[in-house]
Scaffold this motif. Structure first.
Motif, PDB file in Angstrom:
ATOM      1  N   PRO A  60      -2.920  -1.592  -2.398  1.00 14.42           N
ATOM      2  CA  PRO A  60      -2.864  -2.702  -3.213  1.00 14.42           C
ATOM      3  C   PRO A  60      -2.804  -4.062  -2.765  1.00 14.42           C
ATOM      4  O   PRO A  60      -2.505  -4.530  -1.638  1.00 14.42           O
ATOM      5  CB  PRO A  60      -1.394  -2.445  -3.996  1.00 14.42           C
ATOM      6  CG  PRO A  60      -1.005  -1.049  -3.340  1.00 14.42           C
ATOM      7  CD  PRO A  60      -1.686  -0.924  -2.342  1.00 14.42           C
ATOM      8  N   ARG A  61      -3.247  -5.105  -3.331  1.00 16.74           N
ATOM      9  CA  ARG A  61      -3.494  -6.588  -3.134  1.00 16.74           C
ATOM     10  C   ARG A  61      -1.971  -6.981  -2.494  1.00 16.74           C
ATOM     11  O   ARG A  61      -1.953  -8.016  -1.765  1.00 16.74           O
ATOM     12  CB  ARG A  61      -4.134  -7.399  -3.921  1.00 16.74           C
ATOM     13  CG  ARG A  61      -4.635  -8.570  -3.630  1.00 16.74           C
ATOM     14  CD  ARG A  61      -5.354  -9.417  -4.630  1.00 16.74           C
ATOM     15  NE  ARG A  61      -6.755  -8.678  -4.739  1.00 16.74           N
ATOM     16  CZ  ARG A  61      -7.857  -9.408  -4.609  1.00 16.74           C
ATOM     17  NH1 ARG A  61      -7.809 -10.757  -4.632  1.00 16.74           N
ATOM     18  NH2 ARG A  61      -9.014  -8.836  -4.647  1.00 16.74           N
ATOM     19  N   ASP A  62      -0.957  -6.716  -3.379  1.00 17.50           N
ATOM     20  CA  ASP A  62       0.196  -7.345  -2.840  1.00 17.50           C
ATOM     21  C   ASP A  62       1.051  -6.643  -1.990  1.00 17.50           C
ATOM     22  O   ASP A  62       2.278  -6.739  -2.024  1.00 17.50           O
ATOM     23  CB  ASP A  62       1.025  -7.519  -4.037  1.00 17.50           C
ATOM     24  CG  ASP A  62       1.283  -6.283  -5.097  1.00 17.50           C
ATOM     25  OD1 ASP A  62       0.550  -5.207  -4.784  1.00 17.50           O
ATOM     26  OD2 ASP A  62       2.032  -6.376  -5.845  1.00 17.50           O
ATOM     27  N   PHE A  63       0.638  -5.458  -1.377  1.00 17.14           N
ATOM     28  CA  PHE A  63       1.170  -4.858  -0.459  1.00 17.14           C
ATOM     29  C   PHE A  63       1.688  -5.509   0.830  1.00 17.14           C
ATOM     30  O   PHE A  63       0.681  -6.283   1.423  1.00 17.14           O
ATOM     31  CB  PHE A  63       0.323  -3.589   0.034  1.00 17.14           C
ATOM     32  CG  PHE A  63       1.061  -2.907   1.174  1.00 17.14           C
ATOM     33  CD1 PHE A  63       2.063  -1.993   0.955  1.00 17.14           C
ATOM     34  CD2 PHE A  63       0.563  -2.910   2.335  1.00 17.14           C
ATOM     35  CE1 PHE A  63       2.566  -1.312   1.768  1.00 17.14           C
ATOM     36  CE2 PHE A  63       1.109  -1.983   3.347  1.00 17.14           C
ATOM     37  CZ  PHE A  63       2.182  -1.376   3.130  1.00 17.14           C
ATOM     38  N   SER A  64       2.869  -5.688   1.199  1.00 17.11           N
ATOM     39  CA  SER A  64       3.419  -6.224   2.504  1.00 17.11           C
ATOM     40  C   SER A  64       4.106  -5.188   3.106  1.00 17.11           C
ATOM     41  O   SER A  64       4.983  -4.620   2.620  1.00 17.11           O
ATOM     42  CB  SER A  64       4.250  -7.327   1.982  1.00 17.11           C
ATOM     43  OG  SER A  64       4.810  -7.950   2.981  1.00 17.11           O
ATOM     44  N   PRO A  65       3.792  -4.981   4.514  1.00 17.50           N
ATOM     45  CA  PRO A  65       4.388  -3.666   5.506  1.00 17.50           C
ATOM     46  C   PRO A  65       5.571  -4.319   5.627  1.00 17.50           C
ATOM     47  O   PRO A  65       6.129  -3.419   6.599  1.00 17.50           O
ATOM     48  CB  PRO A  65       3.289  -3.704   6.350  1.00 17.50           C
ATOM     49  CG  PRO A  65       2.628  -5.053   6.454  1.00 17.50           C
ATOM     50  CD  PRO A  65       2.720  -5.537   5.037  1.00 17.50           C
ATOM     51  N   HIS A  66       6.378  -5.309   5.468  1.00 17.44           N
ATOM     52  CA  HIS A  66       7.605  -5.489   5.975  1.00 17.44           C
ATOM     53  C   HIS A  66       8.639  -4.602   5.204  1.00 17.44           C
ATOM     54  O   HIS A  66       8.466  -4.397   4.069  1.00 17.44           O
ATOM     55  CB  HIS A  66       8.019  -7.104   5.842  1.00 17.44           C
ATOM     56  CG  HIS A  66       6.803  -7.848   6.444  1.00 17.44           C
ATOM     57  ND1 HIS A  66       6.809  -7.974   7.674  1.00 17.44           N
ATOM     58  CD2 HIS A  66       5.889  -8.711   5.947  1.00 17.44           C
ATOM     59  CE1 HIS A  66       5.760  -8.881   8.087  1.00 17.44           C
ATOM     60  NE2 HIS A  66       5.104  -9.302   7.013  1.00 17.44           N
ATOM     61  N   TYR A  67       9.676  -4.450   5.888  1.00 14.45           N
ATOM     62  CA  TYR A  67      10.814  -3.552   5.217  1.00 14.45           C
ATOM     63  C   TYR A  67      11.650  -4.282   4.383  1.00 14.45           C
ATOM     64  O   TYR A  67      12.127  -4.127   3.305  1.00 14.45           O
ATOM     65  CB  TYR A  67      11.548  -3.057   6.312  1.00 14.45           C
ATOM     66  CG  TYR A  67      10.880  -1.997   7.059  1.00 14.45           C
ATOM     67  CD1 TYR A  67      10.437  -0.767   6.507  1.00 14.45           C
ATOM     68  CD2 TYR A  67      10.519  -2.033   8.545  1.00 14.45           C
ATOM     69  CE1 TYR A  67       9.925   0.252   7.069  1.00 14.45           C
ATOM     70  CE2 TYR A  67       9.756  -0.975   8.952  1.00 14.45           C
ATOM     71  CZ  TYR A  67       9.327   0.262   8.168  1.00 14.45           C
ATOM     72  OH  TYR A  67       8.822   1.203   8.776  1.00 14.45           O
ATOM     73  N   VAL A  68      11.831  -5.953   4.629  1.00 14.63           N
ATOM     74  CA  VAL A  68      12.649  -6.556   4.062  1.00 14.63           C
ATOM     75  C   VAL A  68      11.845  -7.644   3.427  1.00 14.63           C
ATOM     76  O   VAL A  68      11.172  -8.296   4.009  1.00 14.63           O
ATOM     77  CB  VAL A  68      13.927  -7.285   4.827  1.00 14.63           C
ATOM     78  CG1 VAL A  68      14.543  -8.500   4.257  1.00 14.63           C
ATOM     79  CG2 VAL A  68      14.433  -6.467   5.526  1.00 14.63           C
TER      80      VAL A  68
END
Length: 78
Positions: A60-68
């Motif tokens: 997805p375009r708004d996917f961020s791989p950060h945990y926090v």
């Protein structure tokens, strides 16, 4: 007389005091193996090119791989 190598190793290295160390090292190794597998099987990395040749196209375009994730409302304005 020379003793067999296995007997010498058992009496000198494999004492009762060493058992917790073996358990701790095994546990740490298992956690490390899990983390390496978990990181390599993320959405950005393709381990199986046959089933998923272009994994970055399905993210997805708004996917961020950060945990926090920090939202703008959670920060202080100075």
């Amino acid at each position: 007389m020379r003793q067999p190598v296995a007997r010498v190793a058992k009496t000198s290295w494999l004492r009762k005091e060493v058992y917790p160390l073996i358990g701790i090292m095994g546990f740490a190794g298992a956690i490390t193996a899990y983390q390496v597998y978990h990181k390599l099987s993320g959405k950005e990395i393709a381990l199986n090119k046959i089933k998923n040749p272009d994994p970055f196209l399905k993210v997805p375009r708004d996917f961020s791989p950060h945990y926090v994730k920090v939202k703008a409302a959670d920060t202080y304005k100075f």
